[in-house]
Design a protein around this motif. Structure first.
Motif, short mmCIF file in Angstrom:
data_model
loop_
_atom_site.label_atom_id
_atom_site.label_comp_id
_atom_site.label_asym_id
_atom_site.label_seq_id
_atom_site.Cartn_x
_atom_site.Cartn_y
_atom_site.Cartn_z
N ASN A 138 -79.03 12.66 35.42
CA ASN A 138 -77.64 12.41 35.06
C ASN A 138 -77.18 13.66 34.29
O ASN A 138 -77.61 13.90 33.17
CB ASN A 138 -77.55 11.16 34.18
N ARG A 139 -76.34 14.48 34.89
CA ARG A 139 -75.93 15.74 34.26
C ARG A 139 -75.03 15.53 33.05
O ARG A 139 -74.91 16.42 32.21
CB ARG A 139 -75.24 16.64 35.28
N VAL A 197 -84.27 13.14 39.59
CA VAL A 197 -82.86 12.76 39.66
C VAL A 197 -82.36 12.72 38.22
O VAL A 197 -82.90 12.00 37.39
CB VAL A 197 -82.68 11.39 40.34
N PHE A 245 -76.97 4.04 40.72
CA PHE A 245 -78.13 4.70 41.31
C PHE A 245 -79.14 3.65 41.76
O PHE A 245 -79.37 2.67 41.07
CB PHE A 245 -78.77 5.61 40.26
N VAL A 285 -74.41 14.20 38.94
CA VAL A 285 -75.85 14.08 39.05
C VAL A 285 -76.44 15.30 39.75
O VAL A 285 -75.77 15.97 40.53
CB VAL A 285 -76.25 12.79 39.82
N LEU A 318 -72.46 7.69 35.16
CA LEU A 318 -72.87 8.26 36.45
C LEU A 318 -71.68 8.90 37.14
O LEU A 318 -71.04 8.30 37.99
CB LEU A 318 -73.50 7.19 37.33
#
Length: 193
Positions: A134-135, A132, A170, A23, A20
């Motif tokens: 997680n990139r 949402v 998160f 995001v 994380l």
């Protein structure tokens, strides 16, 4: 971990901290009008200190302040009508490691602009959805169907990212809020004109 949530449900990601870092929060909705008025949904982010308040006005990222002063949180821009064929009508990207040390939480909010004046709620909006992501690995952390979960509301505190040790976690909050963006902002220490 992917979570699809119902009203007032709560979930927390216990993913390893290194996952994380970056995001995206995406808001999309259909360009539909009801009673002759279009819907203008907005996504906002409040960067909160330990006291639950923003440290400065620039810690409130939204359509009139598209980036935090530290550059960690960036708003894509205000889409005033939604586009059902677009993947994301509005997006906030957060680089969690870049957040200032005093920031304890990044809280994400979805609202309908001028909902009281236009007599609008999420239940009237076509295909309103928040995702949402997680990139770092493109995994979906949570998804919300606003029209189904929040039929009678026009403001929702969606989720937060919070410090945990040296990293971030998160948590889905999924809380309706009685009032509009200015009232939420006031709760977090910002007065809107």
């Amino acid at each position: 971990m992917s979570v699809s949530l119902e009203k007032k449900s709560h979930a927390e990601s216990h993913a390893p901290v290194e996952k994380l870092e970056f995001v995206s929060i995406n808001l999309s909705w259909g360009a539909r009008s009801r009673f002759g008025t279009e819907f203008d949904l907005d996504l906002s982010c409040f960067l909160l200190n330990g006291d639950g308040k923003v440290g400065a006005e620039t810690d409130f990222v939204f359509y009139n302040n598209p980036a935090s002063a530290c550059g960690s949180s960036v708003y894509s821009g205000d889409n005033r009508v939604g586009e059902w064929h677009e993947l994301d009508s509005e997006t906030i990207n957060i680089d969690l490691p870049k957040l200032k040390d005093e920031v304890e939480r990044a809280v994400i909010v979805a609202t309908i602009h001028e909902a009281d004046k236009r007599n609008q709620v999420f239940g009237f909006v076509s295909d309103s959805r928040v995702e949402v992501i997680n990139r770092k690995n493109s995994k979906l952390l949570a998804a919300y169907n606003l029209g189904e979960a929040f039929r009678d509301e026009a403001a929702v505190i969606i989720c937060e990212f919070f410090r945990s040790g040296k990293g971030w976690k998160f948590r889905s909050l999924n809380r309706e809020y009685m009032g509009d963006l200015s009232e939420i902002a006031k709760n977090f220490g910002i007065e809107l004109d």
